[in-house]
Design an enzyme around this catalytic site. Structure first.
Site, PDB file in Angstrom:
ATOM      1  N   ASP A 145     -20.473  39.698 104.674  1.00  0.00           N
ATOM      2  CA  ASP A 145     -21.796  39.968 104.692  1.00  0.00           C
ATOM      3  C   ASP A 145     -22.295  38.887 105.809  1.00  0.00           C
ATOM      4  OD1 ASP A 145     -22.857  41.529 102.742  1.00  0.00           O
ATOM      5  OD2 ASP A 145     -22.490  39.708 101.057  1.00  0.00           O
ATOM      6  N   VAL A 146     -22.109  37.613 105.896  1.00  0.00           N
ATOM      7  CA  VAL A 146     -22.314  36.693 107.096  1.00  0.00           C
ATOM      8  C   VAL A 146     -21.841  37.232 108.256  1.00  0.00           C
ATOM      9  CG1 VAL A 146     -22.136  34.404 107.547  1.00  0.00           C
ATOM     10  CG2 VAL A 146     -22.547  34.884 105.292  1.00  0.00           C
TER      11      VAL A 146
END
Length: 405
Positions: free
Chosen positions: A167-168
């Site tokens: 995600d990041v």
């Protein structure tokens, strides 16, 4: 001035990847207008823990933004969004592919109202391909992209990485794409659609592990705290915990052997060069582990640092945020929140010499800036805003205040 001063971002994203992307853009000076549904970003309710009534999860990735609540399922809501896009530079979204089209605000529509707009779409599998319509989540991308298969101890079950790195990391790739598209637009005046995905992110990070596979045809295996191509370059257990060392070249190997009072190892035919140590790691590592278990982690770290061998502790969070270097680098910051008081957050990782980033404001309350943005950007009157609130098209924080009272 901050680096992205003057850039206006319409943020349609929620959860983690998109909000992380837009938070970094906001840290660098972009004006980020976070468009939320009437119920708000899902993560506002993700907890415990909460700081007062605010989710710690939401607070961690939404600073420096303005919250505007618009019901995009209404015709009036879509019109308001498109009016905002007319004066914007970037739109960020992380819906499942096809959602924007169903809402009537896809890239083709956006570029009709603003030919220079840059749309950054974050998804699990990308906007094209056989999997594009599947829902994508961090843990799935880690598994499908190979990181789970090489994480953990040899012979044991695969392990997910503790951070949500798919995600990041995809949020970071979106930032890179946005900055590249902004540069292109500055040269040509034309915007474009930036497409990044969680699966592509993890695959792109395989680097030398993919290179090893392409060269040998062998699947890489989990190495625990070790490195597949360098020995010793890993985590060891001491008498009171764990520490890491990185012996990355032959000069360091000689220093290492002298430091642990085993100088003959540096010329041992099975360990003389790194390729020898990789081949014979099954003999070398247990021998070294036997030595390291006799003293504390700090003993070994001090010893190795004293002779220039990279080493370091394995810190827990209560130790990280007391570390003098972490504090000196301002990687722990605070901001005043209207209901939660002083909120602690991770700092800004990019350090500019001329245009430093800044934490200007805490994460916003739901709809905190609806009135401000509609008045300032779209010249809406109090009466018009009141009508929109009553019709359920927008939601303003003053309404929330009444509910709290």
């Amino acid at each position: 001035m901050r680096a992205l001063e003057g850039i206006k971002v319409i943020d349609l994203s929620r959860i983690l990847s998109g909000p992380y992307c837009t938070m970094v853009l906001a840290d660098m000076g972009a004006e980020v207008i976070k468009i939320e549904s009437p119920n708000g970003d899902d993560t506002r309710a993700w907890g415990p823990p909460f700081v007062e009534e605010e989710s710690a999860y939401f607070l961690s990735i939404n600073r420096n933004k303005k919250s505007v609540v618009i019901n995009l399922k209404t015709d009036e809501g879509r019109e308001i969004l498109l009016d905002l896009v007319k004066s914007a530079d970037v739109v960020v979204e992380n819906f499942r592919p096809g959602t924007l089209k169903r809402l009537g605000i896809d890239y083709d529509v956006l570029k009709e109202v603003n030919s220079g707009i840059i749309l950054a779409s974050i998804s699990g599998y990308g906007q094209t391909g056989p999997y594009s319509q599947k829902p994508g989540y961090d843990v799935i991308a880690q598994g499908m992209g190979g990181i789970t298969s090489v994480t953990g101890e040899p012979g044991k079950a695969p392990v997910k990485v503790g951070f949500s790195i798919a995600d990041v990391g995809t949020g970071v790739w979106a930032i890179v794409g946005i900055l590249g598209a902004l540069h292109h637009r500055n040269q040509t005046g034309t915007g474009q659609w930036v497409d990044v995905s969680l699966l592509d992110t993890i695959i792109s990070w395989q680097t030398y592990l993919a290179g090893n596979y392409f060269a040998s045809g062998k699947n890489p295996e989990p190495q625990g705290g070790a490195h597949p191509n360098i020995v010793p370059y890993q985590l060891f257990e001491s008498s009171d915990g764990y520490f890491n060392i990185a012996v990355g070249n032959e000069n360091l190997w000689k220093k290492f052997c002298e430091a642990i009072d085993e100088p003959e190892l540096s010329n041992h035919p099975e360990y003389r060069e790194n390729k020898d140590r990789v081949i014979n790691r099954s003999k070398l590592i247990p021998f070294l582990q036997g030595k390291f278990s006799k003293h504390t982690s700090q003993y070994w770290i001090d010893l190795f640092e004293g002779v220039g061998i990279p080493s370091g502790p394995v810190l827990r969070f209560d130790e990280i945020y007391k570390d003098e270097h972490v504090l000196a680098r301002e990687m722990l910051v605070e901001a005043d929140h209207p209901t939660a008081g002083k909120v602690k957050m991770t700092g800004i990782p990019i350090k500019f010499s001329e245009t430093p980033g800044e934490v200007v404001s805490a994460p916003p309350l739901l709809g905190q800036h609806t009135e401000e943005v509609l008045k300032g950007m779209l010249d809406k009157s109090d009466g018009q805003i009141e009508s929109l609130v009553e019709a359920g098209v927008v939601r303003a924080y003053r309404e929330e205040e009444q509910l709290r009272k």
